[in-house]
Design a protein around this motif. Structure first.
Motif, PDB file in Angstrom:
ATOM      1  N   ILE A 141       0.839  -1.205   0.000  1.00  0.00           N
ATOM      2  CA  ILE A 141       0.000   0.000   0.000  1.00  0.00           C
ATOM      3  C   ILE A 141       0.874   1.255   0.000  1.00  0.00           C
ATOM      4  N   GLN A 142       1.931   1.236   0.819  1.00  0.00           N
ATOM      5  CA  GLN A 142       2.816   2.394   0.864  1.00  0.00           C
ATOM      6  C   GLN A 142       3.497   2.630  -0.484  1.00  0.00           C
ATOM      7  N   MET A 143       3.929   1.533  -1.132  1.00  0.00           N
ATOM      8  CA  MET A 143       4.563   1.688  -2.437  1.00  0.00           C
ATOM      9  C   MET A 143       3.580   2.245  -3.467  1.00  0.00           C
ATOM     10  N   LYS A 144       2.330   1.749  -3.425  1.00  0.00           N
ATOM     11  CA  LYS A 144       1.332   2.272  -4.355  1.00  0.00           C
ATOM     12  C   LYS A 144       1.053   3.743  -4.084  1.00  0.00           C
ATOM     13  N   LEU A 145       0.993   4.102  -2.786  1.00  0.00           N
ATOM     14  CA  LEU A 145       0.768   5.509  -2.450  1.00  0.00           C
ATOM     15  C   LEU A 145       1.930   6.380  -2.932  1.00  0.00           C
ATOM     16  N   LYS A 146       3.157   5.846  -2.784  1.00  0.00           N
ATOM     17  CA  LYS A 146       4.317   6.603  -3.249  1.00  0.00           C
ATOM     18  C   LYS A 146       4.241   6.823  -4.756  1.00  0.00           C
ATOM     19  N   ILE A 147       3.876   5.751  -5.492  1.00  0.00           N
ATOM     20  CA  ILE A 147       3.781   5.869  -6.951  1.00  0.00           C
ATOM     21  C   ILE A 147       2.675   6.854  -7.338  1.00  0.00           C
ATOM     22  N   GLN A 148       1.520   6.728  -6.666  1.00  0.00           N
ATOM     23  CA  GLN A 148       0.419   7.634  -6.965  1.00  0.00           C
ATOM     24  C   GLN A 148       0.774   9.071  -6.605  1.00  0.00           C
ATOM     25  N   GLU A 149       1.522   9.215  -5.484  1.00  0.00           N
ATOM     26  CA  GLU A 149       1.922  10.561  -5.086  1.00  0.00           C
ATOM     27  C   GLU A 149       2.852  11.188  -6.126  1.00  0.00           C
ATOM     28  N   LYS A 150       3.805  10.383  -6.623  1.00  0.00           N
ATOM     29  CA  LYS A 150       4.708  10.906  -7.642  1.00  0.00           C
ATOM     30  C   LYS A 150       3.949  11.252  -8.925  1.00  0.00           C
ATOM     31  N   GLU A 151       3.039  10.343  -9.328  1.00  0.00           N
ATOM     32  CA  GLU A 151       2.270  10.612 -10.534  1.00  0.00           C
ATOM     33  C   GLU A 151       1.394  11.849 -10.365  1.00  0.00           C
ATOM     34  N   PHE A 152       0.774  11.959  -9.186  1.00  0.00           N
ATOM     35  CA  PHE A 152      -0.103  13.105  -8.946  1.00  0.00           C
ATOM     36  C   PHE A 152       0.700  14.405  -8.921  1.00  0.00           C
ATOM     37  N   THR A 153       1.865  14.360  -8.270  1.00  0.00           N
ATOM     38  CA  THR A 153       2.705  15.557  -8.232  1.00  0.00           C
ATOM     39  C   THR A 153       3.148  15.967  -9.631  1.00  0.00           C
ATOM     40  N   ALA A 154       3.509  14.946 -10.444  1.00  0.00           N
ATOM     41  CA  ALA A 154       3.907  15.253 -11.818  1.00  0.00           C
ATOM     42  C   ALA A 154       2.738  15.834 -12.598  1.00  0.00           C
ATOM     43  N   ASN A 155       1.534  15.256 -12.412  1.00  0.00           N
ATOM     44  CA  ASN A 155       0.362  15.775 -13.122  1.00  0.00           C
ATOM     45  C   ASN A 155       0.015  17.185 -12.663  1.00  0.00           C
ATOM     46  N   ILE A 172      -2.783  23.370  -5.481  1.00  0.00           N
ATOM     47  CA  ILE A 172      -1.754  23.447  -4.436  1.00  0.00           C
ATOM     48  C   ILE A 172      -2.267  22.844  -3.135  1.00  0.00           C
ATOM     49  N   GLN A 173      -3.556  23.106  -2.835  1.00  0.00           N
ATOM     50  CA  GLN A 173      -4.143  22.524  -1.628  1.00  0.00           C
ATOM     51  C   GLN A 173      -4.207  21.000  -1.728  1.00  0.00           C
ATOM     52  N   GLU A 174      -4.492  20.485  -2.922  1.00  0.00           N
ATOM     53  CA  GLU A 174      -4.500  19.039  -3.119  1.00  0.00           C
ATOM     54  C   GLU A 174      -3.109  18.457  -2.912  1.00  0.00           C
ATOM     55  N   MET A 175      -2.092  19.166  -3.356  1.00  0.00           N
ATOM     56  CA  MET A 175      -0.724  18.704  -3.125  1.00  0.00           C
ATOM     57  C   MET A 175      -0.405  18.663  -1.630  1.00  0.00           C
ATOM     58  N   LEU A 176      -0.877  19.680  -0.898  1.00  0.00           N
ATOM     59  CA  LEU A 176      -0.669  19.679   0.551  1.00  0.00           C
ATOM     60  C   LEU A 176      -1.431  18.534   1.216  1.00  0.00           C
ATOM     61  N   ASP A 177      -2.635  18.260   0.685  1.00  0.00           N
ATOM     62  CA  ASP A 177      -3.404  17.132   1.235  1.00  0.00           C
ATOM     63  C   ASP A 177      -2.704  15.811   0.984  1.00  0.00           C
ATOM     64  N   ILE A 178      -2.114  15.674  -0.208  1.00  0.00           N
ATOM     65  CA  ILE A 178      -1.375  14.445  -0.520  1.00  0.00           C
ATOM     66  C   ILE A 178      -0.216  14.258   0.445  1.00  0.00           C
ATOM     67  N   SER A 179       0.473  15.347   0.773  1.00  0.00           N
ATOM     68  CA  SER A 179       1.605  15.243   1.699  1.00  0.00           C
ATOM     69  C   SER A 179       1.158  14.876   3.098  1.00  0.00           C
ATOM     70  N   ARG A 180      -0.134  15.132   3.422  1.00  0.00           N
ATOM     71  CA  ARG A 180      -0.642  14.789   4.751  1.00  0.00           C
ATOM     72  C   ARG A 180      -1.331  13.432   4.785  1.00  0.00           C
ATOM     73  N   LEU A 181      -1.364  12.737   3.648  1.00  0.00           N
ATOM     74  CA  LEU A 181      -2.051  11.442   3.615  1.00  0.00           C
ATOM     75  C   LEU A 181      -1.384  10.426   4.537  1.00  0.00           C
ATOM     76  N   GLU A 182      -0.070  10.555   4.722  1.00  0.00           N
ATOM     77  CA  GLU A 182       0.639   9.589   5.565  1.00  0.00           C
ATOM     78  C   GLU A 182       0.419   9.837   7.046  1.00  0.00           C
ATOM     79  N   SER A 183      -0.190  10.957   7.386  1.00  0.00           N
ATOM     80  CA  SER A 183      -0.454  11.245   8.792  1.00  0.00           C
ATOM     81  C   SER A 183      -1.625  10.408   9.278  1.00  0.00           C
TER      82      SER A 183
END
Length: 224
Positions: free
Chosen positions: A129-143, A189-200
Motif C-alpha cells: 500500500i505504501q509503495m502504491k501511495l508513493k507511486i500515486q503521489e509521484k504521478e499526482f505531483t507530476a500531473n 496546491i491545496q490538493e498537493m498539501l493534502d497528498i503530503s498529509r495522507l501519511e499522517s
C-alpha cells in the motif's frame, strides 16, 4: 573306600560302663548323588533365571524406549514445522510429564509461527500500500506540476490580451476568468498539501457531493 571309591561316614563312640566301642558306618553315595543332582538343578535354575532376566530386560527396554522413539519422531516433525502430531499421555511419570511439555512446546510454536505469518502478511500488505501511495503521489505531483502550467498560461494570455487591447480592462468576464484560474491553482496546491498529509494517521477524507454539471460548464467556459 579305596576299593569302591565311595565315601563313607564312620561314627565311633564308647559305651559307658563297658570297655566296648560302638561303630556306625554309612555310605555317602546317596548324599553325593543328591548334591550332584542339586548342582544340576542349580545350573538349570541359573540358565532359566538368566533367560527370564533377559526377557524382562528386553520387554522393559522396549516399554521404556517406545515413548522416547515417539517423542523423537514428534520433535523431528516440530523441527520441520509440522505440528499435526501430538503425544498421547498415558501416565503421570517422568515420561508423561515430558510428553506434556513436548505438546505444550508444539502448541506454542504453532501459535507463534501463525502470529508471525499473519504479521508478515500484514507488513507485506502495508508495504504494498505504501509503495502504491508513493507511486500515486509521484504521478499526482507530476500531473499537478504539468497542470499548473495551464492556468499560468491562461492568466498570462489574459494579461497580455489586456495589455494589447484584446480584452477590455474593465471587462468583468476577463477578471472572473483570471480569478477562476487563480482559484484553480490554489485548489491544486491545496490538493498537493493534502497528498503530503495522507501519511499522517490523523488525516481523514470526508466525502461530499458536488455539482458535476457546474464543473463541466466551468471547463467549457475556460476552453471556449
Amino acid at each position: 573306600d579305596s576299593v569302591t571309591g565311595i565315601n563313607t561316614l564312620l561314627l565311633i563312640a564308647p559305651i559307658e560302663g563297658t570297655d566296648m566301642i560302638m561303630y556306625a558306618v554309612t555310605t555317602l553315595q546317596s548324599v553325593n548323588e543328591v548334591i550332584g543332582n542339586l548342582n544340576q538343578y542349580y545350573f538349570l535354575l541359573f540358565v532359566v533365571t538368566m533367560i527370564l532376566v533377559a526377557v524382562i530386560a528386553i520387554i522393559f527396554s522396549r516399554t521404556l524406549s517406545r515413548p522416547l522413539i515417539k517423542m523423537s519422531a514428534i520433535a523431528n516433525k516440530i523441527a520441520n514445522q509440522d505440528f499435526s502430531d501430538k503425544y498421547v499421555v498415558k501416565s503421570q511419570d517422568e515420561l508423561g510429564q515430558m510428553g506434556e511439555a513436548l505438546n505444550k512446546i508444539s502448541t506454542n510454536l504453532e501459535r507463534k509461527i501463525a502470529e508471525l505469518t499473519d504479521a508478515h502478511e500484514k507488513l507485506a500488505e502495508d508495504y504494498d500500500i505504501q509503495m502504491k501511495l508513493k507511486i500515486q503521489e509521484k504521478e499526482f505531483t507530476a500531473n499537478i506540476s504539468h497542470e499548473l502550467k495551464t492556468p499560468l498560461t491562461v492568466i498570462n494570455g489574459y494579461i497580455k490580451g489586456i495589455e494589447k487591447g484584446v480584452y477590455q480592462a474593465n471587462d468583468t468576464k476577463t477578471y472572473d476568468a483570471i480569478l477562476q484560474e487563480v482559484n484553480r491553482m490554489t485548489d491544486m496546491i491545496q490538493e498537493m498539501l493534502d497528498i503530503s498529509r495522507l501519511e499522517s494517521p490523523n488525516f481523514h477524507i470526508t466525502e461530499s457531493t458536488f455539482d458535476l454539471w457546474h464543473v463541466f460548464l466551468r471547463v467549457y467556459d475556460k476552453f471556449k
